[in-house]
Design a protein around this motif. Structure first.
Motif, PDB file in Angstrom:
ATOM      1  N   UNK A 101       0.995  -1.284  -0.200  1.00 31.53           N
ATOM      2  CA  UNK A 101       0.141  -0.113   0.671  1.00 31.53           C
ATOM      3  C   UNK A 101       0.782   1.272   0.305  1.00 31.53           C
ATOM      4  N   UNK A 102       1.955   1.345   0.109  1.00 25.52           N
ATOM      5  CA  UNK A 102       2.657   2.357  -0.173  1.00 25.52           C
ATOM      6  C   UNK A 102       3.977   2.701  -1.466  1.00 25.52           C
ATOM      7  N   UNK A 103       3.075   2.042  -2.648  1.00 26.64           N
ATOM      8  CA  UNK A 103       3.799   2.189  -4.084  1.00 26.64           C
ATOM      9  C   UNK A 103       2.708   2.308  -4.918  1.00 26.64           C
ATOM     10  N   UNK A 104       2.548   3.043  -5.681  1.00 26.59           N
ATOM     11  CA  UNK A 104       1.565   2.845  -6.983  1.00 26.59           C
ATOM     12  C   UNK A 104       1.789   2.122  -8.108  1.00 26.59           C
ATOM     13  N   UNK A 105       3.307   1.738  -7.649  1.00 27.25           N
ATOM     14  CA  UNK A 105       4.253   1.122  -9.217  1.00 27.25           C
ATOM     15  C   UNK A 105       3.755  -0.570  -8.641  1.00 27.25           C
ATOM     16  N   UNK A 106       5.060  -1.283  -8.915  1.00 29.69           N
ATOM     17  CA  UNK A 106       4.934  -3.356  -8.492  1.00 29.69           C
ATOM     18  C   UNK A 106       5.148  -3.099  -7.387  1.00 29.69           C
ATOM     19  N   UNK A 107       5.080  -4.555  -7.190  1.00 28.75           N
ATOM     20  CA  UNK A 107       5.271  -4.991  -5.133  1.00 28.75           C
ATOM     21  C   UNK A 107       5.604  -6.540  -5.550  1.00 28.75           C
ATOM     22  N   UNK A 108       6.582  -6.875  -4.379  1.00 25.42           N
ATOM     23  CA  UNK A 108       6.875  -7.988  -4.540  1.00 25.42           C
ATOM     24  C   UNK A 108       7.624  -8.701  -3.014  1.00 25.42           C
ATOM     25  N   UNK A 109       6.918  -9.549  -2.905  1.00 26.49           N
ATOM     26  CA  UNK A 109       7.666  -9.665  -1.663  1.00 26.49           C
ATOM     27  C   UNK A 109       8.830 -11.035  -2.288  1.00 26.49           C
ATOM     28  N   UNK A 110       9.321 -11.811  -1.735  1.00 25.59           N
ATOM     29  CA  UNK A 110      10.535 -12.587  -1.863  1.00 25.59           C
ATOM     30  C   UNK A 110      11.097 -13.249  -0.415  1.00 25.59           C
ATOM     31  N   UNK A 111      10.544 -14.188   0.098  1.00 27.55           N
ATOM     32  CA  UNK A 111      10.800 -14.927   1.143  1.00 27.55           C
ATOM     33  C   UNK A 111      11.423 -16.461   1.319  1.00 27.55           C
ATOM     34  N   UNK A 112      12.750 -16.139   2.545  1.00 27.88           N
ATOM     35  CA  UNK A 112      14.065 -17.036   1.956  1.00 27.88           C
ATOM     36  C   UNK A 112      13.949 -17.427   4.101  1.00 27.88           C
ATOM     37  N   UNK A 113      14.520 -18.703   3.901  1.00 29.26           N
ATOM     38  CA  UNK A 113      14.353 -19.769   4.820  1.00 29.26           C
ATOM     39  C   UNK A 113      15.154 -19.127   5.926  1.00 29.26           C
ATOM     40  N   UNK A 114      14.655 -18.771   6.949  1.00 33.76           N
ATOM     41  CA  UNK A 114      15.021 -18.276   8.625  1.00 33.76           C
ATOM     42  C   UNK A 114      14.930 -17.644   9.183  1.00 33.76           C
ATOM     43  N   UNK A 115      14.939 -16.967   9.986  1.00 35.95           N
ATOM     44  CA  UNK A 115      14.443 -16.113  11.031  1.00 35.95           C
ATOM     45  C   UNK A 115      14.972 -15.150  10.888  1.00 35.95           C
ATOM     46  N   UNK A 116      15.000 -13.253  11.872  1.00 31.85           N
ATOM     47  CA  UNK A 116      15.028 -12.549  11.519  1.00 31.85           C
ATOM     48  C   UNK A 116      16.437 -12.027  10.345  1.00 31.85           C
ATOM     49  N   UNK A 117      17.814 -13.059  10.981  1.00 31.26           N
ATOM     50  CA  UNK A 117      19.227 -12.214  10.636  1.00 31.26           C
ATOM     51  C   UNK A 117      18.765 -13.757   9.462  1.00 31.26           C
ATOM     52  N   UNK A 118      18.089 -13.654   8.401  1.00 35.26           N
ATOM     53  CA  UNK A 118      18.107 -14.847   6.815  1.00 35.26           C
ATOM     54  C   UNK A 118      19.171 -14.631   6.286  1.00 35.26           C
ATOM     55  N   UNK A 130      19.054 -10.657  -4.915  1.00 34.44           N
ATOM     56  CA  UNK A 130      19.378  -9.435  -5.109  1.00 34.44           C
ATOM     57  C   UNK A 130      19.677  -8.907  -5.948  1.00 34.44           C
ATOM     58  N   UNK A 131      20.670 -10.452  -7.077  1.00 32.11           N
ATOM     59  CA  UNK A 131      21.773  -9.805  -7.914  1.00 32.11           C
ATOM     60  C   UNK A 131      20.727  -9.756  -9.080  1.00 32.11           C
ATOM     61  N   UNK A 132      19.842 -11.235  -9.095  1.00 33.33           N
ATOM     62  CA  UNK A 132      18.700 -11.478 -10.092  1.00 33.33           C
ATOM     63  C   UNK A 132      18.007  -9.917 -10.068  1.00 33.33           C
ATOM     64  N   UNK A 133      17.225  -9.217  -9.456  1.00 31.16           N
ATOM     65  CA  UNK A 133      16.441  -8.263  -9.467  1.00 31.16           C
ATOM     66  C   UNK A 133      17.270  -6.842  -9.633  1.00 31.16           C
ATOM     67  N   UNK A 134      18.131  -6.912  -9.339  1.00 27.75           N
ATOM     68  CA  UNK A 134      19.064  -5.649  -9.751  1.00 27.75           C
ATOM     69  C   UNK A 134      19.588  -6.101 -10.916  1.00 27.75           C
TER      70      UNK A 134
END
Length: 141
Positions: A101-118, A130-134
């Motif tokens: 809800x904080x963007x008028x453009x595209x939005x995506x969530x990427x989830x990785x195995x692990x806790x807060x320090x995944x 991140x390399x793929x996204x960039x």
């Protein structure tokens, strides 16, 4: 200006905090909270002189996140990608998806195995993503 926002391990900025405010704690309490949170090398936490140099920087960072209040109704015109851990007890999937809800453009969530320090344990997987996204972002510009 910015062309994309990447957020990691953070709930959407309009959601109320559900954890203790840390930036104003006395040094000993702040260090105790950092120990409990995890993610910082024990050797650093045990090195009093180095820790005293880092506390002002950590406190400034925490002050930004602990006191930030977004402008109601404001949205970004750039895409947002949120990275989060599957077992993160600080950010659940609903809180990560609330960034949409904080963007008028595209939005995506990427989830990785692990806790807060995944991103520590999954460094290779996260940096590859991140390399793929960039790369995709660079092609689109």
């Amino acid at each position: 200006g910015p062309v994309h926002l990447f957020a990691s391990g953070r709930r959407a900025p309009d959601l109320p905090g559900r954890q203790r405010t840390l930036y104003a704690l006395p040094d000993d309490e702040l260090v105790a909270e950092l120990r409990a949170l995890g993610g910082m090398p024990q050797a650093l936490l045990d090195h009093a002189e180095l820790l005293q140099l880092l506390i002002p920087v950590l406190r400034a960072d925490l002050a930004l996140t602990d006191t930030y209040v977004p402008t109601p109704g404001a949205t970004l015109g750039v895409p947002i990608t949120v990275y989060t851990g599957t077992a993160d007890d600080k950010v659940n999937e609903e809180e990560a998806r609330a960034w949409a809800r904080h963007t008028s453009a595209a939005f995506r969530v990427r989830t990785f195995p692990g806790d807060h320090f995944y991103l520590i344990a999954g460094r290779e997987r996260v940096t590859a993503a991140l390399s793929d996204d960039l790369r995709a972002l660079a092609r689109a510009l």
